[in-house]
Design an enzyme around this catalytic site. Structure first.
Site, mmCIF file in Angstrom:
data_model
loop_
_atom_site.group_PDB
_atom_site.id
_atom_site.type_symbol
_atom_site.label_atom_id
_atom_site.label_comp_id
_atom_site.label_asym_id
_atom_site.label_seq_id
_atom_site.Cartn_x
_atom_site.Cartn_y
_atom_site.Cartn_z
ATOM 1 N N GLU A 153 0.848 -1.198 0.000
ATOM 2 C CA GLU A 153 0.000 0.000 0.000
ATOM 3 C C GLU A 153 0.881 1.245 0.000
ATOM 4 O O GLU A 153 1.738 1.409 0.876
ATOM 5 C CB GLU A 153 -0.884 0.006 1.250
ATOM 6 C CG GLU A 153 -1.558 1.337 1.530
ATOM 7 C CD GLU A 153 -2.051 1.458 2.959
ATOM 8 O OE1 GLU A 153 -2.206 2.609 3.425
ATOM 9 O OE2 GLU A 153 -2.272 0.428 3.617
ATOM 10 N N LYS A 155 -10.724 -3.024 7.894
ATOM 11 C CA LYS A 155 -9.502 -2.779 8.670
ATOM 12 C C LYS A 155 -9.867 -2.264 10.057
ATOM 13 O O LYS A 155 -10.516 -1.228 10.188
ATOM 14 C CB LYS A 155 -8.654 -1.770 7.900
ATOM 15 C CG LYS A 155 -7.514 -1.155 8.641
ATOM 16 C CD LYS A 155 -6.753 -0.226 7.690
ATOM 17 C CE LYS A 155 -6.721 1.179 8.192
ATOM 18 N NZ LYS A 155 -5.913 2.064 7.332
#
Length: 219
Positions: free
Chosen positions: A46, A141
């Site tokens: 990411e 998340k």
């Protein structure tokens, strides 16, 4: 074509489990850092949006594009700290395969899925987790996970068992297995792996060793 790639992305993420989070690293150093963790067994990376300036935001997009071109599908590249639907569009144009946010924004989730990308929004409470999942998130998340500890996921999974959950924040090599055994489906690893100090030292072998330690702890 993009949608077919995403259909294959979630099973691989569930298998690999770890996303390396890169924050504050300029595009000129990104390839070496990504290669280092790739050699250690990490297959998801990411690149977080840097909102300090317009140029920094553009550099984030350059990094995503260059990494997608460099790895040619060997590593999956996504965008992080995505706060608006407009950022989702920019990241998608740059080549991002997945979108990660620190918060739960239905508009961001919906735009992500509209563009055929994997969605990983951030949440903390049961209501936020459920809302994100119902909006189409592929994996939610929990952030910051370390403030609640591994036991929190057991409480969440009891009423929300279908939801895939990833722990982000404070997960290290020494405790990742505990979080995994508690019920987490994936992890985002930031400064404990790639950080500015290691990048500035060009400590690529060190990064590879730490990435390997994480991969070993999982598998």
């Amino acid at each position: 074509m993009i949608q077919q790639e995403v259909h294959a992305l979630m099973p691989e993420l569930e298998e690999r489990k770890i996303v390396s989070i890169v924050r504050g690293v300029c595009s000129k150093d990104m390839k070496e850092a990504a290669e280092a963790v790739y050699r250690g067994g990490i297959r998801f990376l990411e690149v977080t949006f840097d909102m300090a300036s317009e140029e920094n935001s553009r550099d984030t997009l350059r990094s995503i594009t260059r990494l997608r071109e460099h790895f040619g599908g060997r590593m999956h590249i996504g965008a992080g700290t995505v706060l608006t639907p407009e950022q989702v569009v920019l990241a998608a144009k740059a080549g991002a395969e997945f979108i990660i946010s620190p918060d739960m924004d239905v508009a961001v989730i919906q735009k992500t899925k509209e563009l055929g990308l994997l969605s990983m929004p951030g949440a903390l409470t049961p209501s936020e987790v459920k809302t994100a999942w119902m909006a189409g998130a592929d994996i939610v998340k929990i952030f910051p996970a370390s403030l609640l500890g591994p036991a929190y996921v057991k409480a969440l999974k009891a009423p929300l068992s279908p939801v895939k959950l990833a722990a982000v924040g404070g997960v290290g090599v020494e405790n990742i297995r505990t979080y995994l055994d508690a019920g987490y489906d994936g992890f985002g690893i930031g400064g404990n792996l790639i950080n500015r100090e290691r990048v500035e030292r060009h400590a690529w072998d060190e990064l590879t060793c730490i990435a390997q330690a994480y991969a070993d702890a999982i598998h």
